[in-house]
Design a protein around this motif. Structure first.
Motif, PDB file in Angstrom:
ATOM      1  N   ILE A 142       0.803  -1.214   0.000  1.00 17.10           N
ATOM      2  CA  ILE A 142       0.000   0.000   0.000  1.00 17.10           C
ATOM      3  C   ILE A 142       0.841   1.270   0.000  1.00 17.10           C
ATOM      4  O   ILE A 142       0.384   2.326  -0.423  1.00 17.10           O
ATOM      5  CB  ILE A 142      -0.964  -0.038   1.207  1.00 17.10           C
ATOM      6  CG1 ILE A 142      -2.096   0.967   0.994  1.00 17.10           C
ATOM      7  CG2 ILE A 142      -0.244   0.229   2.515  1.00 17.10           C
ATOM      8  CD1 ILE A 142      -3.252   0.752   1.936  1.00 17.10           C
ATOM      9  N   LEU A 143       2.093   1.204   0.464  1.00 16.67           N
ATOM     10  CA  LEU A 143       2.934   2.397   0.539  1.00 16.67           C
ATOM     11  C   LEU A 143       3.903   2.503  -0.639  1.00 16.67           C
ATOM     12  O   LEU A 143       4.551   3.537  -0.795  1.00 16.67           O
ATOM     13  CB  LEU A 143       3.723   2.402   1.845  1.00 16.67           C
ATOM     14  CG  LEU A 143       2.915   2.568   3.129  1.00 16.67           C
ATOM     15  CD1 LEU A 143       3.839   2.508   4.333  1.00 16.67           C
ATOM     16  CD2 LEU A 143       2.149   3.885   3.115  1.00 16.67           C
ATOM     17  N   ALA A 144       3.993   1.466  -1.447  1.00 18.56           N
ATOM     18  CA  ALA A 144       5.000   1.464  -2.508  1.00 18.56           C
ATOM     19  C   ALA A 144       4.791   2.609  -3.493  1.00 18.56           C
ATOM     20  O   ALA A 144       5.752   3.286  -3.893  1.00 18.56           O
ATOM     21  CB  ALA A 144       4.969   0.121  -3.248  1.00 18.56           C
ATOM     22  N   GLY A 145       3.547   2.837  -3.887  1.00 19.31           N
ATOM     23  CA  GLY A 145       3.279   3.878  -4.873  1.00 19.31           C
ATOM     24  C   GLY A 145       3.574   5.263  -4.360  1.00 19.31           C
ATOM     25  O   GLY A 145       4.209   6.081  -5.051  1.00 19.31           O
ATOM     26  N   ILE A 146       3.140   5.573  -3.150  1.00 25.21           N
ATOM     27  CA  ILE A 146       3.360   6.919  -2.621  1.00 25.21           C
ATOM     28  C   ILE A 146       4.841   7.146  -2.338  1.00 25.21           C
ATOM     29  O   ILE A 146       5.345   8.270  -2.463  1.00 25.21           O
ATOM     30  CB  ILE A 146       2.495   7.168  -1.361  1.00 25.21           C
ATOM     31  CG1 ILE A 146       2.412   8.677  -1.064  1.00 25.21           C
ATOM     32  CG2 ILE A 146       3.013   6.396  -0.167  1.00 25.21           C
ATOM     33  CD1 ILE A 146       1.713   9.480  -2.124  1.00 25.21           C
ATOM     34  N   GLU A 147       5.573   6.067  -1.987  1.00 23.65           N
ATOM     35  CA  GLU A 147       7.020   6.204  -1.797  1.00 23.65           C
ATOM     36  C   GLU A 147       7.702   6.540  -3.121  1.00 23.65           C
ATOM     37  O   GLU A 147       8.654   7.329  -3.160  1.00 23.65           O
ATOM     38  CB  GLU A 147       7.587   4.908  -1.207  1.00 23.65           C
ATOM     39  CG  GLU A 147       7.218   4.707   0.258  1.00 23.65           C
ATOM     40  CD  GLU A 147       7.617   3.336   0.781  1.00 23.65           C
ATOM     41  OE1 GLU A 147       8.047   2.498  -0.052  1.00 23.65           O
ATOM     42  OE2 GLU A 147       7.502   3.112   2.000  1.00 23.65           O
ATOM     43  N   ALA A 148       7.207   5.955  -4.211  1.00 23.99           N
ATOM     44  CA  ALA A 148       7.765   6.272  -5.530  1.00 23.99           C
ATOM     45  C   ALA A 148       7.505   7.731  -5.879  1.00 23.99           C
ATOM     46  O   ALA A 148       8.379   8.419  -6.436  1.00 23.99           O
ATOM     47  CB  ALA A 148       7.164   5.350  -6.584  1.00 23.99           C
ATOM     48  N   LEU A 149       6.309   8.226  -5.552  1.00 25.05           N
ATOM     49  CA  LEU A 149       6.020   9.639  -5.801  1.00 25.05           C
ATOM     50  C   LEU A 149       6.880  10.544  -4.924  1.00 25.05           C
ATOM     51  O   LEU A 149       7.276  11.639  -5.347  1.00 25.05           O
ATOM     52  CB  LEU A 149       4.536   9.920  -5.548  1.00 25.05           C
ATOM     53  CG  LEU A 149       3.551   9.456  -6.612  1.00 25.05           C
ATOM     54  CD1 LEU A 149       2.114   9.823  -6.209  1.00 25.05           C
ATOM     55  CD2 LEU A 149       3.865  10.069  -7.972  1.00 25.05           C
TER      56      LEU A 149
END
Length: 437
Positions: A142-149
């Motif tokens: 769930i946090l992978a995408g926001i970490e990429a941003l």
């Protein structure tokens, strides 16, 4: 984690059927946004009328029923495509250009907001999917995408457009944790996640608080931020008023402010009335009394007490001023559908509110007779469902057909005496006229 890697390894498997194909047009001229949910062939919207008599007697031009959706999809998919290519310089340039010109779709949606949503859509939708049950599945990334941003943000330095995109992503994910209904029951864990994402969004936007001149795109992000901050109740009206001053033609900002000034959110009935009047005063050159109507539009649809307290004369004056200042048939259909469907069918058991709704519903008659020249079915379909922003439309063409059926039924009832007399009602560029059948 780079976004390209995140999309290929995480987003694509999760979203699967959620991925949106480029809209296609079938042999009838009907938009087919999702081929996998559409039957092989559906009749054109003009043929799907409630009765054969109304079909013969009402002649109303009906443009592509999903034209506004297609226009929004174009800008969203542009932002999404550039994000998947990690072309953040072009995303920033596109948002800045749309923001400087205050570009909007035919339905009044700011183009900069649409590009921004497209740029973060994969990350947000993957998170929403993981939270469909109210809590993420064990091991959900769930946090992978926001970490990429966040990595993108670190590389882009002081670019306010990218900062606002990432802040919006945090806020979208926060609302996915909390739920968008004002009375939603929220667990302690979800509350903590909601607040953590809003805290991060505030930290991202803080360095740009003193940016002058303030871009409307950034002001809109600050309005969204106020909606989840502990001090939002004290400052949300000021944030919206700043945005409205920067972009007075953005009626959506006025509608959102009115909703957020209800007691269920961040305001009270006196503040709602005061800010509606103040907004009308400051935007008189653009809307006349219309801003009072825009601010109250959704608030009185959702809240009986706000509706009962409405200055009906002022509201109706605003309706007249809005429609006299625009020949946009999207807005004409919006107001006609709102009066006839949203208010005409709403009865909450509050006598004073119901009386106000009846007076507003009567306005549909003169709006249709004096201003309507074409039919926008999607607006009528949304009006029948109270303009619910969380509504998921699985099959747009069928949704539009339901809206057209509602509209023809209401318009047919309005012209029933003419139809019963054997006359035909033809909607022209100058409005409806009756002719021998």
């Amino acid at each position: 984690m780079q976004l390209a890697s995140y999309f290929s390894k995480t987003v694509n498997p999760i979203l699967g059927a959620f991925k949106r194909a480029t809209p296609q047009i079938d042999e009838d001229g009907v938009v087919v946004p999702h081929a996998h949910v559409r039957p092989k062939r559906i009749a054109t919207r003009q043929k799907q009328t409630p009765t054969q008599n109304d079909s013969d007697a009402l002649v109303i031009p009906c443009p592509d029923p999903t034209a506004e959706d297609r226009e929004r999809d174009f800008h969203q998919m542009r932002g999404q495509r550039l994000a998947r290519q990690e072309n953040w310089d072009d995303i920033s340039s596109a948002i800045r250009l749309a923001d400087r010109s205050l570009s909007k779709t035919s339905g009044g949606m700011p183009v900069a907001d649409l590009i921004s949503y497209g740029a973060r859509a994969d990350v947000v939708q993957a998170c929403e999917h993981a939270l469909l049950s109210g809590k993420p599945a064990k091991g959900a990334p769930i946090l992978a995408g926001i970490e990429a941003l966040e990595e993108v943000l670190a590389e882009c330095g002081q670019d306010y457009t990218i900062a606002a995109v990432v802040a919006h992503a945090h806020m979208d994910i926060a609302w996915a944790w909390r739920g968008t209904c004002w009375d939603a029951e929220v667990s302690q864990r979800n509350k903590e996640a909601f607040q953590a994402h809003f805290d991060r969004a505030r930290d991202i936007l803080d360095p740009f608080q003193s940016l002058t001149p303030k871009p409307a795109f950034l002001a809109a992000a600050e309005c969204a931020l106020r909606g989840g901050c502990p001090d939002g109740k004290l400052k949300i009206a000021d944030a919206y008023q700043q945005l409205i001053d920067l972009d007075p033609e953005n009626a959506r900002a006025m509608r959102a402010m009115g909703n957020h000034l209800l007691p269920r959110w961040f305001g009270d009935y006196n503040q709602l009335e005061l800010e509606a009047r103040r907004t009308a005063s400051r935007t008189q050159s653009t809307w006349g009394a219309g801003a009072y109507t825009w601010v109250q539009l959704d608030a009185i649809a959702f809240d009986d007490e706000a509706c009962a307290r409405l200055d009906v004369s002022f509201f109706v004056d605003g309706l007249h001023d809005i429609l006299e200042r625009t020949n946009n048939q999207y807005i004409v259909n919006l107001m006609a559908a709102y009066c006839a469907n949203t208010m005409g069918n709403a009865r909450g058991g509050h006598d004073e509110a119901d009386q106000v709704r009846s007076q507003i519903a009567e306005c549909a008659k003169w709006i249709i007779r004096e201003h309507l020249t074409e039919l926008h079915p999607m607006i009528w379909a949304h009006a029948a469902r109270g303009f619910d922003n969380s509504l998921r439309v699985r099959c747009p063409d069928r949704f539009a057909a339901a809206g057209q059926a509602d509209a023809l039924r209401i318009i047919g009832n309005l012209f029933r005496p003419d139809i019963a007399a054997g006359r035909k009602v033809v909607f022209t560029e100058d409005g409806p006229v009756t002719r021998p059948a």
